[in-house]
Structure formats: C-alpha cells, structure tokens
Design an enzyme around this catalytic site. Sequence first.
Site, PDB file in Angstrom:
ATOM      1  N   HIS A 198      -8.729  -3.526  -1.762  1.00  0.00           N
ATOM      2  CA  HIS A 198      -7.487  -3.120  -1.118  1.00  0.00           C
ATOM      3  C   HIS A 198      -7.407  -3.840   0.233  1.00  0.00           C
ATOM      4  O   HIS A 198      -8.404  -3.995   0.928  1.00  0.00           O
ATOM      5  CB  HIS A 198      -7.463  -1.609  -0.912  1.00  0.00           C
ATOM      6  CG  HIS A 198      -6.128  -1.090  -0.501  1.00  0.00           C
ATOM      7  ND1 HIS A 198      -5.045  -1.092  -1.351  1.00  0.00           N
ATOM      8  CD2 HIS A 198      -5.688  -0.567   0.671  1.00  0.00           C
ATOM      9  CE1 HIS A 198      -4.002  -0.589  -0.727  1.00  0.00           C
ATOM     10  NE2 HIS A 198      -4.366  -0.266   0.511  1.00  0.00           N
ATOM     11  N   SER A 230       0.838  -1.200   0.000  1.00  0.00           N
ATOM     12  CA  SER A 230       0.000   0.000   0.000  1.00  0.00           C
ATOM     13  C   SER A 230       0.877   1.256   0.000  1.00  0.00           C
ATOM     14  O   SER A 230       1.668   1.452  -0.920  1.00  0.00           O
ATOM     15  CB  SER A 230      -0.967  -0.056   1.189  1.00  0.00           C
ATOM     16  OG  SER A 230      -1.928   0.960   1.103  1.00  0.00           O
ATOM     17  N   ASP A 270      -9.789  -2.685  -6.116  1.00  0.00           N
ATOM     18  CA  ASP A 270      -8.932  -1.768  -5.356  1.00  0.00           C
ATOM     19  C   ASP A 270      -8.895  -0.428  -6.092  1.00  0.00           C
ATOM     20  O   ASP A 270      -8.731  -0.391  -7.319  1.00  0.00           O
ATOM     21  CB  ASP A 270      -7.526  -2.369  -5.251  1.00  0.00           C
ATOM     22  CG  ASP A 270      -6.601  -1.620  -4.309  1.00  0.00           C
ATOM     23  OD1 ASP A 270      -6.767  -0.400  -4.123  1.00  0.00           O
ATOM     24  OD2 ASP A 270      -5.680  -2.263  -3.769  1.00  0.00           O
TER      25      ASP A 270
END
Length: 309
Positions: free
Chosen positions: A279, A153, A249
């Site tokens: 995500h 991330s 995502d």
Amino acid sequence: MTTIPLDPEIERLKHTVPTRDLSVELLPEIRATLPVQFPELSDAVERSDHMVDAANGVVVRVHRPRGIEGSVPCVYSIHGGGYIRGTYDMDDAKFDRWCPTYGIVGVSVEYRLAPETSYPGPLEDCYAGLKWTYENADELGIDRDKIGITGVSAGGGLCAALALLARDRDEVPLQFQLLDCPMLDDRQITPSSQLDDLVIWTKQTNAFGWRCYLGDLYGSEDVPYTAAAARAEDLSGLPDAYVCVGGADGFRDEDITYAMRLYGAGVPTELHVYPGGPHGVGLFPNTKIAQRYASDREDWLRRKLARLG
C-alpha cells in the site's frame, strides 16, 4: 504468521516510511507529520480555492493550466489518508503535471476528516464539491459532459462511493472513476486484509480507520453501500473504471473483487495488480515498480481523456 514478499527494491527501502500505531490521542501529531513531501510547484498552473459549503467548511482547489482556452475535461480528485488524515494539498503536485500534460482542469476537495466527522459527512463533502464543480463548469472552463473522478486509498474508497451516489442521485454525469488502491470493505474478511507485517497500512490501522469513519455503524451489518462500496449489490450504470493495487497491499483482494464485479455488471473496467507492491507504493517513487504503477495509471487516463475528445 501470514506474510507476502515485497518487491526487492521496496524491501530495502521500507524502513524509510515506518508504520505507526494509530489512536485518537495521537491523531493531531500524526496529521502534522504526513509522510508526504510537497515539491515546489511550477507556474504552468493557476490555482484558486473556492468555498462550496460554508456551514461545513468544505473547500475545493481548482487547478487550471495557463494559456488554455475554452472548455476542457475535468478530473475531480479525493486525497487519501485512511479517512482520518490528509489534505487536498497532496493533490497539488499531481495536478501541476497532469493539467498542462493532458489539457484538463483539476479539482481537489478538502473534506472533513474522521473521527470528528464520521460517515456520511466526508462523502457528502465530496459530493458537494463535485456538484459545485458541475454547476460552475462554465465559469471554470470545464466541459460538464467530460468529468471524471479519482482517489487514492481512502480517497479511492470515497471515489467509489461517490460514483455510486452520483449514479443514484442522477444530478452529475460522470465519465470515469480511477480507483487507486481503494479502501472499500470495512468487514476485513479477505485473506489479504489479514496479512501480517503489511507496510504502511496494517490490519490494525485499517480497523482504526474504519472505526473512526463509520462511528457507531462499525462492526454492524447496517453499513450502507455508500459508506463501504464493497457492500454494494448493484454496480450497474457506473462510469468506466480503472482499479490498481499492489499484491502486498491489504486491500488487494477487495479491490480485485470489486473490479471483477464492476466488469460483471457491464462497466468497462481495467484492473492492474503489481506483485510485491505494498500500500502506498507511490511513497517509493524511485523504484521501478512505483514508476510502472504510475505509468500504467496515467496511460489509462490519457486514453480515457482522448476518447472523450
């Protein structure tokens, strides 16, 4: 309203990891309640913390499998958290398994968080930890010619930026970059970045994270490519890459585009996109999609380490 279907297993479980609104006022509470469980660690790995930049409080944790001798490859890891939260403790369980399984030394960095420290502070912290690792490779039992980096991330965004910075400064050679759902583009101009009802990390929380990280640069055209790697025009000379992201995502499109551009710049790149994956798919570890996501990522890491010899 634009949405995309979630994987059926995750659709049934998404309520267990609720999405929260973010604000500077709520950050202390949010940081204290990370949606991460820290499992009990084995005694197969020795862990030691080292201060690498006392002025800025930058610490790295070195994970070394017990009983291993000589110099071995190193994976340098940057935790996620939207640039605003997270801790290097999040890497403990990963290296508890990776280090003995793959015969590596793991190093995780505790970088400063935004908005208290905005760009370039967190990136420079990551670079300081990487350079310290390289310079102390002999003492740590690391083969300095076999160092790769990884991040998840925001950690993936920092990882991509770190690869660019290491290339430009030409002080630490890197062998690979494993970018797990990386946060790469502050502009939020892709279709996936504007999806509604995103799980875990929404377009609103994404804007908040970038605003905190970039500070006064947010919303301008003066954002450096080492702040948001998607802005880099020249991707040549970067280490081999693996990019993985879920199809549900918000980072999907920027990650796919970055992987394609890496490949177009001559960087050997493997891209994996998982339909219906949100995500933070790893927050649903018992689902088939999360297990496939992790298995593919580790298969690439295993192959990459094997090629390093």
